[in-house]
Design a protein around this motif. Structure first.
Motif, PDB file in Angstrom:
ATOM      1  N   PRO A 455       0.948  -1.368   0.079  1.00 47.69           N
ATOM      2  CA  PRO A 455      -0.048   0.096  -0.083  1.00 47.69           C
ATOM      3  C   PRO A 455       0.896   1.291  -0.086  1.00 47.69           C
ATOM      4  CG  PRO A 455       0.006  -1.034   2.184  1.00 47.69           C
ATOM      5  CD  PRO A 455       0.654  -1.914   1.244  1.00 47.69           C
ATOM      6  N   LYS A 456       0.445   2.169  -0.881  1.00 47.51           N
ATOM      7  CA  LYS A 456       1.169   3.676  -0.989  1.00 47.51           C
ATOM      8  C   LYS A 456       0.788   4.436   0.044  1.00 47.51           C
ATOM      9  CE  LYS A 456       1.980   2.994  -5.895  1.00 47.51           C
ATOM     10  NZ  LYS A 456       1.718   3.612  -7.363  1.00 47.51           N
ATOM     11  N   ASP A 457       1.691   4.886   1.096  1.00 46.35           N
ATOM     12  CA  ASP A 457       1.297   5.586   2.140  1.00 46.35           C
ATOM     13  C   ASP A 457       2.399   6.706   2.324  1.00 46.35           C
ATOM     14  OD1 ASP A 457       0.393   6.606   4.323  1.00 46.35           O
ATOM     15  OD2 ASP A 457       0.174   4.753   5.346  1.00 46.35           O
ATOM     16  N   ASP A 458       2.062   8.074   2.608  1.00 42.16           N
ATOM     17  CA  ASP A 458       2.994   9.062   2.533  1.00 42.16           C
ATOM     18  C   ASP A 458       3.310   9.406   4.076  1.00 42.16           C
ATOM     19  OD1 ASP A 458       2.912   9.480  -0.143  1.00 42.16           O
ATOM     20  OD2 ASP A 458       1.303  11.100  -0.012  1.00 42.16           O
ATOM     21  N   ARG A 459       2.501   8.510   5.079  1.00 43.53           N
ATOM     22  CA  ARG A 459       3.010   8.714   6.235  1.00 43.53           C
ATOM     23  C   ARG A 459       4.377   8.013   6.677  1.00 43.53           C
ATOM     24  NH1 ARG A 459      -2.362   6.123   8.723  1.00 43.53           N
ATOM     25  NH2 ARG A 459      -1.796   4.722   7.140  1.00 43.53           N
ATOM     26  N   ALA A 493      14.860  18.685  18.420  1.00 41.17           N
ATOM     27  CA  ALA A 493      15.098  19.734  17.349  1.00 41.17           C
ATOM     28  C   ALA A 493      13.899  19.833  16.726  1.00 41.17           C
ATOM     29  CB  ALA A 493      16.667  19.065  16.556  1.00 41.17           C
ATOM     30  N   THR A 494      13.346  19.013  15.968  1.00 48.26           N
ATOM     31  CA  THR A 494      12.301  19.287  15.291  1.00 48.26           C
ATOM     32  C   THR A 494      11.233  18.041  15.577  1.00 48.26           C
ATOM     33  OG1 THR A 494      13.027  18.156  13.279  1.00 48.26           O
ATOM     34  CG2 THR A 494      13.154  20.488  13.321  1.00 48.26           C
ATOM     35  N   ALA A 495      10.109  18.239  15.463  1.00 45.17           N
ATOM     36  CA  ALA A 495       8.860  17.176  15.581  1.00 45.17           C
ATOM     37  C   ALA A 495       7.810  17.519  14.417  1.00 45.17           C
ATOM     38  CB  ALA A 495       8.466  17.336  16.929  1.00 45.17           C
ATOM     39  N   ARG A 496       7.475  16.192  13.985  1.00 48.26           N
ATOM     40  CA  ARG A 496       6.413  16.388  12.930  1.00 48.26           C
ATOM     41  C   ARG A 496       5.053  15.361  13.734  1.00 48.26           C
ATOM     42  NH1 ARG A 496       7.483  15.043   6.674  1.00 48.26           N
ATOM     43  NH2 ARG A 496       7.847  12.972   7.867  1.00 48.26           N
ATOM     44  N   GLY A 497       4.045  15.895  13.610  1.00 52.12           N
ATOM     45  CA  GLY A 497       2.820  15.009  14.120  1.00 52.12           C
ATOM     46  C   GLY A 497       1.766  15.887  14.735  1.00 52.12           C
ATOM     47  N   TRP A 520       4.499  10.695  16.913  1.00 53.64           N
ATOM     48  CA  TRP A 520       5.421  11.941  16.463  1.00 53.64           C
ATOM     49  C   TRP A 520       6.648  11.290  15.911  1.00 53.64           C
ATOM     50  CZ3 TRP A 520       4.045  17.133  17.584  1.00 53.64           C
ATOM     51  CH2 TRP A 520       2.757  17.193  18.031  1.00 53.64           C
ATOM     52  N   ASP A 521       7.059  12.114  14.897  1.00 47.55           N
ATOM     53  CA  ASP A 521       8.557  11.927  14.144  1.00 47.55           C
ATOM     54  C   ASP A 521       9.405  12.845  14.709  1.00 47.55           C
ATOM     55  OD1 ASP A 521      10.656  11.496  12.652  1.00 47.55           O
ATOM     56  OD2 ASP A 521       9.571  11.891  10.650  1.00 47.55           O
ATOM     57  N   VAL A 522      10.201  12.532  15.574  1.00 49.37           N
ATOM     58  CA  VAL A 522      11.004  13.397  16.217  1.00 49.37           C
ATOM     59  C   VAL A 522      12.550  13.353  15.888  1.00 49.37           C
ATOM     60  CG1 VAL A 522      11.634  14.046  18.552  1.00 49.37           C
ATOM     61  CG2 VAL A 522       9.620  13.353  18.193  1.00 49.37           C
ATOM     62  N   ILE A 523      13.222  14.429  15.661  1.00 42.78           N
ATOM     63  CA  ILE A 523      14.471  14.512  15.220  1.00 42.78           C
ATOM     64  C   ILE A 523      15.317  15.118  16.368  1.00 42.78           C
ATOM     65  CG2 ILE A 523      16.297  15.390  13.874  1.00 42.78           C
ATOM     66  CD1 ILE A 523      14.291  15.320  11.406  1.00 42.78           C
ATOM     67  N   THR A 524      16.240  14.526  17.259  1.00 42.86           N
ATOM     68  CA  THR A 524      16.901  15.004  18.254  1.00 42.86           C
ATOM     69  C   THR A 524      17.873  15.847  17.950  1.00 42.86           C
ATOM     70  OG1 THR A 524      18.220  13.081  18.512  1.00 42.86           O
ATOM     71  CG2 THR A 524      16.113  12.821  19.502  1.00 42.86           C
ATOM     72  N   LEU A 530      13.543   9.430  16.064  1.00 44.71           N
ATOM     73  CA  LEU A 530      12.923   8.646  16.732  1.00 44.71           C
ATOM     74  C   LEU A 530      11.434   8.747  16.406  1.00 44.71           C
ATOM     75  CD1 LEU A 530      14.774   8.821  20.299  1.00 44.71           C
ATOM     76  CD2 LEU A 530      15.235   7.407  18.471  1.00 44.71           C
ATOM     77  N   TRP A 531      10.757   7.654  16.652  1.00 42.05           N
ATOM     78  CA  TRP A 531       9.340   7.443  16.691  1.00 42.05           C
ATOM     79  C   TRP A 531       8.575   7.163  17.781  1.00 42.05           C
ATOM     80  CZ3 TRP A 531       5.543   3.434  14.593  1.00 42.05           C
ATOM     81  CH2 TRP A 531       4.548   3.882  13.363  1.00 42.05           C
ATOM     82  N   LEU A 532       7.954   8.388  18.547  1.00 39.59           N
ATOM     83  CA  LEU A 532       7.511   8.571  19.618  1.00 39.59           C
ATOM     84  C   LEU A 532       6.057   8.655  19.900  1.00 39.59           C
ATOM     85  CD1 LEU A 532       9.986  11.096  21.761  1.00 39.59           C
ATOM     86  CD2 LEU A 532      10.209   8.869  21.272  1.00 39.59           C
TER      87      LEU A 532
END
Length: 551
Positions: A455-459, A493-497, A520-524, A530-532
């Motif tokens: 399955p194609k998923d952009d997540r 540092a950045t977080a996406r979610g 959350w997609d977290v960049i330290t 990391l995936w939190l």
């Protein structure tokens, strides 16, 4: 034209004697196989010792143990008994090419025009009985003009009182009937009916040509292959023997018991046809190579198998099949046999793809004092359909390149499977679930094709995933600037979610008792991604967890 002659072979102890062949010590002790009928356990097949102790098939197991305290039991294996019966089917082909199986424990042979090859009918039946005795099997045979008569004679031969339980015992007859017993004809008092020879060795009865009527007359109605309900109905009105039925008006029998009774009766006496349909011969791909002198070098064994593989592939190509499972056997001078099994990743019919895998198995075969014979058997084959690649030149080249690439993967799976076991080689396929750890399933690589419909998923999804590990952070659904995980302090540092994923409420999953999750997609600040997720709480308390890391 030769008159039709049918031989019925019944193996009443097939299940028990199959166990005795693999465990010879069971022949000296009472043995029974166990059948499961719902929640009840009943006796299946018995060996001779158990029968002499008073046990009988269909008896409840606890009653059998009460009668015979030393009874040993083994589970009944219908599928293995079916395979054993098929082996006996091949053996019976030496007497006639027209052989049919009657599962679960009988064979029927059309001997028309074949008896003179073995002397006469008596000598043929003696040979059948002796060969079965040599194989450790008990057989009862009946020979007649019809299939129904031969079936009846094999199971209800002279001296068989198994039908007495159904109401055919002499002490259950009326006194007037017993008073008239002396006036009956001699064959009704236990003598030999006209056209019927005496019983032969191996519990054999032979009905002479055209004597099916007189041979069946003294037998119980159970010999007509009727249902138990119909048998009880016939006995209830006093019709206990087949001869009693032959004297009754057909119209009244059909009106009271149905046309099925008359059909069975006509088949037994030859008034209605009952053809024998032999099973189609099983196609076997087996080759062997004998040597004038014993061999023991690995190169010689490899060359021997290579010659047989060439013959096997040529035959598979003609038949349009490919081999999937091979069996390699070596027969040594000390009268022992060693074998190895080989499972291929897919069905093939090319020797250059089979021999490299066989060479991996040859060192595991023990030559011992020397090898007299090699044997190669294709245990499992599959049909291969010819495929023609059509289209313009570029599409054809791409299809050929893709096929060559798949062949390389299949050969790699075959090599790994030959060393590690084919069940150890797996691949991932997509699964229908939104739960991150359930979005794929593990399947065996040898029996599945690689999938291209992921399955194609952009997540974003992490490269590595593990079971959720607790993270020390404020109990809030918003990502914090600092948190502690695996004994170390981390800064965001950045977080996406967030990405909300709810549990599958129709399934009980202990890992999802914490309720819905916000991922959350977290960049330290150290560069780790990391995936939190934050669990909102359900049966368990809420909190932060780490479940994976990205590349």
């Amino acid at each position: 034209m030769s008159e039709r002659r049918i031989l019925s072979l019944w193996f009443p102890r097939l299940g028990a004697e199959r166990w005795q062949r693999s465990e010879p010590h069971l022949r000296a002790v009472p043995l029974a196989t166990i059948l499961h009928e719902g929640n009840a356990q009943t006796v299946g097949a018995l060996n001779e010792v158990a029968s002499s102790a008073g046990l009988y098939p269909g008896q409840p197991l606890r009653d059998a143990h009460a009668v015979c305290a030393g009874l040993l039991t083994r589970p009944a294996c219908p599928h293995r008994e079916e395979v054993f019966l098929s082996a006996l089917h091949r053996w019976a082909g030496k007497f006639s090419p027209w052989v049919a199986a009657q599962p679960p424990d009988a064979l029927v042979i059309d001997l028309t025009g074949c008896t003179h090859l073995f002397g006469d009918e008596v000598q043929l039946c003696d040979q059948v009985t002796q060969e079965c005795r040599d194989m450790g099997l008990t057989v009862r045979t009946g020979l007649a003009d019809t299939l129904g008569a031969a079936w009846a004679l094999a199971r209800f031969s002279k001296g068989d009182q198994s039908h007495a339980r159904s109401g055919d015992a002499i002490d259950q007859e009326a006194p007037a009937t017993r008073a008239k017993a002396g006036k009956r004809r001699h064959w009704e008092r236990g003598g030999t009916p006209p056209g019927l020879t005496t019983r032969l060795a191996g519990d054999t009865r032979i009905a002479g040509s055209g004597a099916a009527w007189s041979a069946l007359a003294p037998l119980p109605v159970a010999a007509l292959r009727l249902s138990p309900h119909m048998q009880e109905g016939l006995i209830r009105v006093g019709l206990r023997q087949i001869g009693d039925l032959l004297k009754q008006p057909r119209a009244s029998l059909a009106r009271r018991f149905g046309r099925g009774l008359l059909e069975r009766l006509d088949q037994a006496v030859g008034s209605a046809p009952e053809p024998i349909t032999p099973a189609a011969p099983t196609e076997r791909f087996t080759f062997r190579l004998s040597f004038p002198d014993p061999i023991g070098l690995e190169a010689d064994v490899t060359e021997g198998f290579a010659r047989m593989v060439d013959r096997l592939c040529a035959r598979l190509t003609v038949r349009g099949r490919g081999v999937r499972v091979l069996r390699l056997e070596v027969y040594r001078c000390d009268h022992t046999m060693h074998w190895q099994g080989l499972t291929l990743a897919n069905a093939v019919q090319s020797s250059d793809r089979i021999m490299p895998l066989i060479q991996l198995k040859i060192p595991e075969l023990e030559a011992g004092p020397g090898i007299d014979m090699l044997r190669l058997e294709a245990v499992q084959t599959e049909r291969i359909h010819a495929r023609t690649v059509a289209g313009h030149a570029e599409a054809t080249a791409q299809a050929m390149h893709r096929r060559d690439g798949m062949r390389g993967i299949e050969d790699l799976i075959g090599r790994l499977g030959a060393r590690l076991g084919m069940e150890a080689i797996t691949r991932h396929h997509p699964a229908d679930s939104q739960i991150p750890e359930k979005m794929w399933k593990i399947v065996p690589a040898a029996w599945t094709d690689p999938t291209e419909d992921w399955p194609k998923d952009d997540r974003p999804r992490p490269l590595l995933m593990w079971r959720p590990e607790p993270v020390t952070a404020p109990d809030s659904p918003h990502i914090s600037e600092q948190f502690r995980w695996r004994g170390r302090d981390w800064k965001t540092a950045t977080a996406r979610g967030p990405e909300r994923i709810a549990p599958e409420w129709w399934l009980e999953d202990p890992d999802w008792r914490s309720g819905p999750r916000d991922y959350w997609d977290v960049i330290t600040t150290r560069g780790d991604r990391l995936w939190l997720f934050y669990a909102h709480g359900g049966a368990l308390s809420s909190g932060w967890f780490c479940q994976g890391t990205f590349a």
